[in-house]
Design an enzyme around this catalytic site. Structure first.
Site, PDB file in Angstrom:
ATOM      1  N   LYS A 286       1.756   1.927   7.440  1.00  0.00           N
ATOM      2  CA  LYS A 286       2.078   1.130   8.630  1.00  0.00           C
ATOM      3  C   LYS A 286       2.900   1.933   9.628  1.00  0.00           C
ATOM      4  O   LYS A 286       3.490   2.965   9.303  1.00  0.00           O
ATOM      5  CB  LYS A 286       2.864  -0.128   8.212  1.00  0.00           C
TER       6      LYS A 286
ATOM      7  N   TYR B 111      -1.151   4.371  10.725  1.00  0.00           N
ATOM      8  CA  TYR B 111      -1.502   3.388  11.758  1.00  0.00           C
ATOM      9  C   TYR B 111      -0.324   3.288  12.714  1.00  0.00           C
ATOM     10  O   TYR B 111       0.820   3.167  12.272  1.00  0.00           O
ATOM     11  CB  TYR B 111      -1.745   2.002  11.143  1.00  0.00           C
TER      12      TYR B 111
ATOM     13  N   GLU C 236      -5.979   4.469  13.601  1.00  0.00           N
ATOM     14  CA  GLU C 236      -6.937   3.544  14.223  1.00  0.00           C
ATOM     15  C   GLU C 236      -7.737   4.147  15.367  1.00  0.00           C
ATOM     16  O   GLU C 236      -8.724   3.556  15.796  1.00  0.00           O
ATOM     17  CB  GLU C 236      -6.233   2.251  14.691  1.00  0.00           C
TER      18      GLU C 236
ATOM     19  N   HIS D 197      -0.798   1.551  16.208  1.00  0.00           N
ATOM     20  CA  HIS D 197      -1.001   0.328  17.016  1.00  0.00           C
ATOM     21  C   HIS D 197      -0.043   0.269  18.203  1.00  0.00           C
ATOM     22  O   HIS D 197       0.645  -0.725  18.420  1.00  0.00           O
ATOM     23  CB  HIS D 197      -0.853  -0.921  16.140  1.00  0.00           C
TER      24      HIS D 197
ATOM     25  N   ASP E 264      -2.697  -7.262  15.081  1.00  0.00           N
ATOM     26  CA  ASP E 264      -2.067  -5.933  15.149  1.00  0.00           C
ATOM     27  C   ASP E 264      -2.273  -5.292  16.520  1.00  0.00           C
ATOM     28  O   ASP E 264      -1.561  -4.356  16.889  1.00  0.00           O
ATOM     29  CB  ASP E 264      -2.569  -5.013  14.026  1.00  0.00           C
TER      30      ASP E 264
ATOM     31  N   ARG F 218       0.828  -1.201   0.000  1.00  0.00           N
ATOM     32  CA  ARG F 218       0.000   0.000   0.000  1.00  0.00           C
ATOM     33  C   ARG F 218       0.866   1.257   0.000  1.00  0.00           C
ATOM     34  O   ARG F 218       2.052   1.221   0.314  1.00  0.00           O
ATOM     35  CB  ARG F 218      -0.898   0.039   1.247  1.00  0.00           C
TER      36      ARG F 218
HETATM   37  N1  LIG Z   1      -4.351  -8.087  10.521  1.00  0.00           N
HETATM   38  C1  LIG Z   1      -4.697  -7.095   9.732  1.00  0.00           C
HETATM   39  O1  LIG Z   1      -4.155  -6.927   8.647  1.00  0.00           O
HETATM   40  C2  LIG Z   1      -5.792  -6.164  10.144  1.00  0.00           C
HETATM   41  C3  LIG Z   1      -6.396  -5.311   9.220  1.00  0.00           C
HETATM   42  C4  LIG Z   1      -7.447  -4.490   9.656  1.00  0.00           C
HETATM   43  C5  LIG Z   1      -7.861  -4.534  10.979  1.00  0.00           C
HETATM   44  N2  LIG Z   1      -7.219  -5.361  11.840  1.00  0.00           N
HETATM   45  C6  LIG Z   1      -7.615  -5.483  13.246  1.00  0.00           C
HETATM   46  O2  LIG Z   1      -8.758  -6.315  13.374  1.00  0.00           O
HETATM   47  C7  LIG Z   1      -9.289  -6.101  14.686  1.00  0.00           C
HETATM   48  C8  LIG Z   1     -10.799  -5.941  14.597  1.00  0.00           C
HETATM   49  O3  LIG Z   1     -11.103  -4.695  13.988  1.00  0.00           O
HETATM   50  P1  LIG Z   1     -12.609  -4.289  13.645  1.00  0.00           P
HETATM   51  O4  LIG Z   1     -12.532  -3.052  12.825  1.00  0.00           O
HETATM   52  O5  LIG Z   1     -13.359  -5.455  13.137  1.00  0.00           O
HETATM   53  O6  LIG Z   1     -13.142  -3.890  15.085  1.00  0.00           O
HETATM   54  P2  LIG Z   1     -14.677  -3.556  15.477  1.00  0.00           P
HETATM   55  O7  LIG Z   1     -14.602  -2.639  16.627  1.00  0.00           O
HETATM   56  O8  LIG Z   1     -15.470  -3.178  14.292  1.00  0.00           O
HETATM   57  O9  LIG Z   1     -15.183  -4.978  15.964  1.00  0.00           O
HETATM   58  C9  LIG Z   1     -14.655  -5.620  17.083  1.00  0.00           C
HETATM   59  C10 LIG Z   1     -15.739  -6.441  17.714  1.00  0.00           C
HETATM   60  O10 LIG Z   1     -15.158  -7.195  18.770  1.00  0.00           O
HETATM   61  C11 LIG Z   1     -16.167  -7.333  19.737  1.00  0.00           C
HETATM   62  N3  LIG Z   1     -15.591  -7.835  20.965  1.00  0.00           N
HETATM   63  C12 LIG Z   1     -14.849  -7.178  21.911  1.00  0.00           C
HETATM   64  N4  LIG Z   1     -14.516  -8.037  22.890  1.00  0.00           N
HETATM   65  C13 LIG Z   1     -15.049  -9.240  22.561  1.00  0.00           C
HETATM   66  C14 LIG Z   1     -15.046 -10.526  23.156  1.00  0.00           C
HETATM   67  N5  LIG Z   1     -14.448 -10.752  24.325  1.00  0.00           N
HETATM   68  N6  LIG Z   1     -15.697 -11.535  22.507  1.00  0.00           N
HETATM   69  C15 LIG Z   1     -16.308 -11.337  21.335  1.00  0.00           C
HETATM   70  N7  LIG Z   1     -16.345 -10.133  20.732  1.00  0.00           N
HETATM   71  C16 LIG Z   1     -15.720  -9.121  21.329  1.00  0.00           C
HETATM   72  C17 LIG Z   1     -16.788  -5.956  19.820  1.00  0.00           C
HETATM   73  O11 LIG Z   1     -18.059  -5.985  20.446  1.00  0.00           O
HETATM   74  C18 LIG Z   1     -16.872  -5.606  18.329  1.00  0.00           C
HETATM   75  O12 LIG Z   1     -18.106  -5.974  17.765  1.00  0.00           O
HETATM   76  C19 LIG Z   1      -8.553  -4.857  15.210  1.00  0.00           C
HETATM   77  O13 LIG Z   1      -7.498  -5.266  16.059  1.00  0.00           O
HETATM   78  C20 LIG Z   1      -8.005  -4.222  13.963  1.00  0.00           C
HETATM   79  O14 LIG Z   1      -6.887  -3.395  14.216  1.00  0.00           O
HETATM   80  C21 LIG Z   1      -6.200  -6.163  11.447  1.00  0.00           C
END
Ligand SMILES: NC(=O)c1ccc[n+]([C@@H]2O[C@H](COP(=O)([O-])OP(=O)(O)OC[C@H]3O[C@@H](n4cnc5c(N)ncnc54)[C@H](O)[C@@H]3O)[C@@H](O)[C@H]2O)c1
Length: 362
Positions: free
Chosen positions: A75, A94, A118, A96, A270, A15
């Site tokens: 990143k 980002y 974020e 993190h 992340d 990206r």
């Molecule tokens: N690996 C990657 O490349 C990448 C890319 C984008 C986002 N992410 C990460 O993905 C993660 C999720 O992001 P998102 O935008 O979907 O977040 P979001 O806030 O939209 O959704 C997170 C959900 O988790 C739920 N939650 C919290 N604690 C919980 C538990 N104990 N049990 C079940 N559900 C629970 C919340 O209620 C919420 O609905 C973040 O850490 C984000 O940074 C990673």
């Protein structure tokens, strides 16, 4: 203001933080833009396109970091970039930091104004700069999981959609937010059996209505998680507590009970990951085997689809970048609460409560 756009250096990152179209907008608002040579290549944007949009092209990252008032990145800065940061520079990317104690120390020492994508908020408390990448990661998690389930790759050999007369694969998604809901959509579209768990009943209700019972929704609690994880062919970790370290919702004991060759994709890596056995991997070595289960935990999954991700990300950042250019950094932060929520470090202090708590500064 001079905006610097360095080439991303995280392994496999494709990206770029600015498209030629965003560059044109910034220049029209009075900013100067300095793009590192070839920074947009892997997302399909050429230096010539940036030049045509009014940017200057720099031969080195060093020049970009040296001259920029504000570094616009994708990143978090990596150790190779720590020495390039100028004291009191603004970095919009980002960060993190809850999972990045070492970087936090550098930002504090250099008194960097660190604005984290974020934690930037929209009215209503949503996270508009996290949303598009989460949607992409959620969608990708299913295609990656389906691929990793293949026998030749060490997977259990389960086809997610099955065929008539066989059981489809069972996809278990923990977290029904942006990434989780998009994972559910892809998994259901492939014909898998899907279970999704969350603490937020409104999110479960919305999915239940959308899928008219085709997707099983469950309250997230240890008993439900234990049962579902034991039966999962593909487990997706998609939980988030904003700005905080991810909670561990799946224990090592639960992973041990999974069938051999089952696959875990922990999107939440992340923020530290939500599975006890998870550790970060990279695009060059995306998986490892533990307790017979394939673990995938790449923190920059959207880099797999650099073009879509770059367009999705920059569309979301554009209003905030434009605001910073139009008003100047200080005024933009003072006048826009949502942008101010993105400020994680400033004047040598951690200014985001959840990050400060996660890192033990509070
Ligand atoms: N690996 C990657 O490349 C990448 C890319 C984008 C986002 N992410 C990460 O993905 C993660 C999720 O992001 P998102 O935008 O979907 O977040 P979001 O806030 O939209 O959704 C997170 C959900 O988790 C739920 N939650 C919290 N604690 C919980 C538990 N104990 N049990 C079940 N559900 C629970 C919340 O209620 C919420 O609905 C973040 O850490 C984000 O940074 C990673």
């Amino acid at each position: 203001m001079l905006i610097g756009v360095p080439q991303e250096i995280k392994i496999g990152e494709t990206r770029v933080s600015m498209t030629p179209s965003l560059c044109r907008r910034c220049v029209s608002l009075g900013a100067k833009v300095l793009v590192q040579k070839s920074a947009g290549n892997s997302a399909g944007f050429t230096d010539a396109e940036y030049r045509a949009a009014g940017a200057d092209i720099a031969n080195s990252a060093r020049r970009v970091w040296r001259e920029a008032d504000m570094i616009l990145k994708v990143k978090e800065p990596l150790p190779a970039e720590y020495g390039l940061m100028r004291n009191e520079q603004t970095i919009f990317t980002y960060l993190h930091l809850a999972a990045g104690a070492e970087l936090a120390k550098v930002l504090l020492k250099k008194r960097i104004l660190g604005i984290a994508y974020e934690t930037v908020e929209a009215t209503g408390g949503s996270y508009p700069l996290l949303q598009p990448m989460s949607q992409i990661a959620g969608r990708l998690s299913i295609q990656i999981g389906a691929y990793r389930l293949q026998s030749q790759l060490g997977g259990s050999g389960v086809l997610l959609g099955g065929i008539p007369g066989t059981m489809p694969g069972h996809v278990v998604v923990i977290g029904a937010g942006n990434s989780g809901a998009h994972a559910v959509q892809m998994a259901a579209g492939m014909g898998a059996r899907v279970t999704v768990l969350d603490l937020d009943m409104r999110k479960l209700e919305a999915l239940d209505i959308d899928y008219r019972g085709r997707v099983v929704t469950l309250m997230s609690n240890p008993a439900n998680i234990e049962n579902e994880v034991a039966d999962a062919d593909l487990l997706i970790g998609a939980v988030l507590i904003p700005a905080a370290k991810a909670p561990i919702v799946v224990s090592r004991k639960m992973v041990k009970k999974m069938r051999p060759g089952s696959v875990i994709v922990d999107i939440a890596i992340d923020q530290g990951g939500c599975i006890e056995t998870i550790r970060p991997t990279s695009h060059s070595e995306p998986t490892y085997l533990e307790h017979g289960v394939v673990h995938y935990a790449v923190p920059n999954m959207p880099a797999l689809v650099g073009r879509t991700s770059t367009i999705g990300l920059t569309q979301a950042t554009e209003p905030f970048v434009a605001l910073l250019v139009q008003k100047g950094i200080e005024r933009a932060i003072a006048e826009h609460k949502g942008l101010a929520a993105g400020v994680n470090t400033r004047n040598g202090k951690i200014t985001c409560e959840a990050v400060a708590k996660a890192l033990g500064y509070a």
